[in-house]
Design an enzyme around this catalytic site. Structure first.
Site, short mmCIF file in Angstrom:
data_model
loop_
_atom_site.label_atom_id
_atom_site.label_comp_id
_atom_site.label_asym_id
_atom_site.label_seq_id
_atom_site.Cartn_x
_atom_site.Cartn_y
_atom_site.Cartn_z
N LYS A 79 0.84 -1.19 0.00
CA LYS A 79 0.00 0.00 0.00
C LYS A 79 0.88 1.24 0.00
CE LYS A 79 -4.03 1.80 2.57
NZ LYS A 79 -4.92 1.52 3.72
N SER A 158 -9.59 1.37 3.07
CA SER A 158 -8.89 2.21 2.11
C SER A 158 -7.88 1.46 1.25
CB SER A 158 -8.16 3.33 2.85
OG SER A 158 -7.20 2.80 3.76
N SER A 182 -9.64 -1.15 7.03
CA SER A 182 -9.12 -0.96 5.67
C SER A 182 -8.41 -2.15 5.07
CB SER A 182 -8.19 0.26 5.63
OG SER A 182 -8.93 1.45 5.80
#
Length: 451
Positions: A79, A158, A182
């Protein structure tokens, strides 16, 4: 890359010479670069040359029978919150991308992944600054959920790109972050496995923060075993053997408080079917109400811990770059700037009370079970068109997972939806520090559900 690679199957194929790491990594980049695919919305930047070089080095060592780590030659995505030496970290922000300097060193967990032999493919897309459970990003595009592409549904966030990188066979596993859900939300929404560790289990040095008292980092992958291996590597622990246990006599609490409210029909149906299978395997299931969980709404009335801490982390950037931010992320940060110090401290007191009292209520259970997300992945277009719908949907998607973050507990999501239906996740939550136990129970439950 073929569908549903796991670390175990890839490692076996590598060891048997059926595929090389270079071939595996090249296949990943073929998927990433596929015309008309999701790659350009899944990755913000890739490290192709470095990745191929790392893969070639792993292949050479394997030919010489040199011992390597548990992730040797296996492609992993990161990420866009995790520092990679020599590369910028931009947290899904176009404005930050304009000014971000290359990182001087890997994040601690990235260094551990490299030491275990992982081949780092690139930084994946995400909600700007990780501040939403929907996975929408107006700067770099929003990767579409694997389900119902014709309509187009939110990927979950996310860690949206992290999930799509695994679901679309661009990586064997991905590393995401989880402050309110997330990792688990995009995993559940894309038929994946995702593990949120106990708060404080892994080093966050070199990880862009959202909320310092809630942030965690963990894996998204195609099996519980994959998550177990990566979690151990990131914790600096030896990789444990799989530990499938009989469910006979295990005692699982089914959390009624908040977690079962207003479930979509398909979510409720998949959850009930999963519970029936678990019970037939010999587990004792008990519906439990935990009054302390209602503190979740008491905290929400004061604002949010995430909001207060996110404003603290990003207020400087907000002051100088607000106009270039995702308007919805900016608006939520600006609202959070109005939370008083007294309200913030009250929220921390409520959190502590919730943790202590919930532990007393659940400590005698082997694990607590609940739906990972209350709803199926919603359509993207209506949410893009309505700020009100965006806010309502974001809250509902985050609701169940955020309970685990406030409690600081480990939680694993496993896919339970029907093959021809909506993706649905079952969440297995344990006590703080009981990460290995949660992974054991999740693996045993998953095994029973797959039979």
């Amino acid at each position: 890359m073929t569908a549903h690679w796991t670390i175990a199957t890839v490692r076996k194929a590598l060891d048997e010479g059926k595929i090389s790491s270079v071939e595996l990594v090249s296949a990943a980049f073929t998927e990433i670069e596929k015309e008309g695919g999701e790659g350009n919305r899944t990755f913000i930047r890739t490290f192709k040359n470095t990745a191929i070089t790392q893969a070639a080095a792993s292949d050479a060592l394997r030919k010489m029978n040199v011992p390597q780590g548990p992730l040797a030659g296996i492609p992993v995505s990161l990420k866009d919150l995790l520092n990679v030496a020599g590369e910028p970290t931009t947290a899904g922000s176009a404005e930050l991308a304009k000014i971000a300097q290359p990182a001087s060193a890997d994040a601690d967990i990235v260094a551990l992944l490299r030491a275990a032999g992982a081949v780092i493919l690139g930084h994946t897309n995400m909600t700007e600054f990780a501040y939403s459970g929907l996975g929408i990003n107006p700067h770099f595009g929003t990767p579409l959920n694997v389900w119902d592409r014709q309509i187009g549904r939110v990927p979950g966030g996310s860690s949206s790109g992290a999930a799509l990188s695994v679901a679309e066979n661009m990586a064997v596993a991905a590393i995401g972050s989880d402050t309110g859900g997330s990792i688990r939300i995009p995993s559940a929404f894309n038929r994946l496995y995702g593990f949120k560790p106990s708060f404080g289990r892994h080093s966050l040095k070199g990880v862009t923060p959202l909320a310092r008292s809630l942030d965690t980092v963990g894996p998204l992958a195609n099996s519980v075993e994959c998550c177990r291996i990566i979690d151990a590597v990131m914790a600096g622990h030896p990789v444990p053997e799989a530990n499938l246990r009989s469910l006979v006599g295990k005692r699982f609490g089914i959390l009624e408080t908040i977690a079962l409210d207003d479930l979509d029909v398909e979510v409720a149906g998949s959850f009930v079917r999963a519970l029936e299978t678990i019970a037939k395997a010999g587990a004792r299931l008990e519906r439990i109400k935990v009054d302390a969980i209602e503190r979740f709404w008491d905290i929400a009335k004061l604002g949010s811990i995430v909001g207060a801490e996110a404003f603290h982390a990003h207020r400087g950037f907000l002051q100088g770059h607000a106009n270039g931010m995702d308007p919805r992320v900016r608006q939520r940060l600006e609202v959070a700037g109005g939370i008083s110090s007294a309200d913030y401290l009250d929220m921390l007191d409520l959190q502590k009370d919730m943790q202590v009292r919930t532990h007393l209520a659940t400590r005698n259970y082997d694990a607590v079970l609940m739906p990972t997300v209350a709803i199926a992945p919603p359509e993207l277009k209506p949410i893009l068109a309505s700020d009100e719908l965006y806010g309502e949907t974001n809250l509902k998607i985050l609701r169940n997972t955020a309970i685990g973050n406030i409690l600081g507990r480990p939680a694993m999501t496993i896919p339970i939806g029907m093959p021809d239906g909506a993706p649905v996740g079952l969440m297995v939550m344990g006590e703080h520090g009981g990460d290995a136990v949660v992974l054991d129970h999740a693996e045993s439950i998953d095994y029973v559900l797959r039979q």
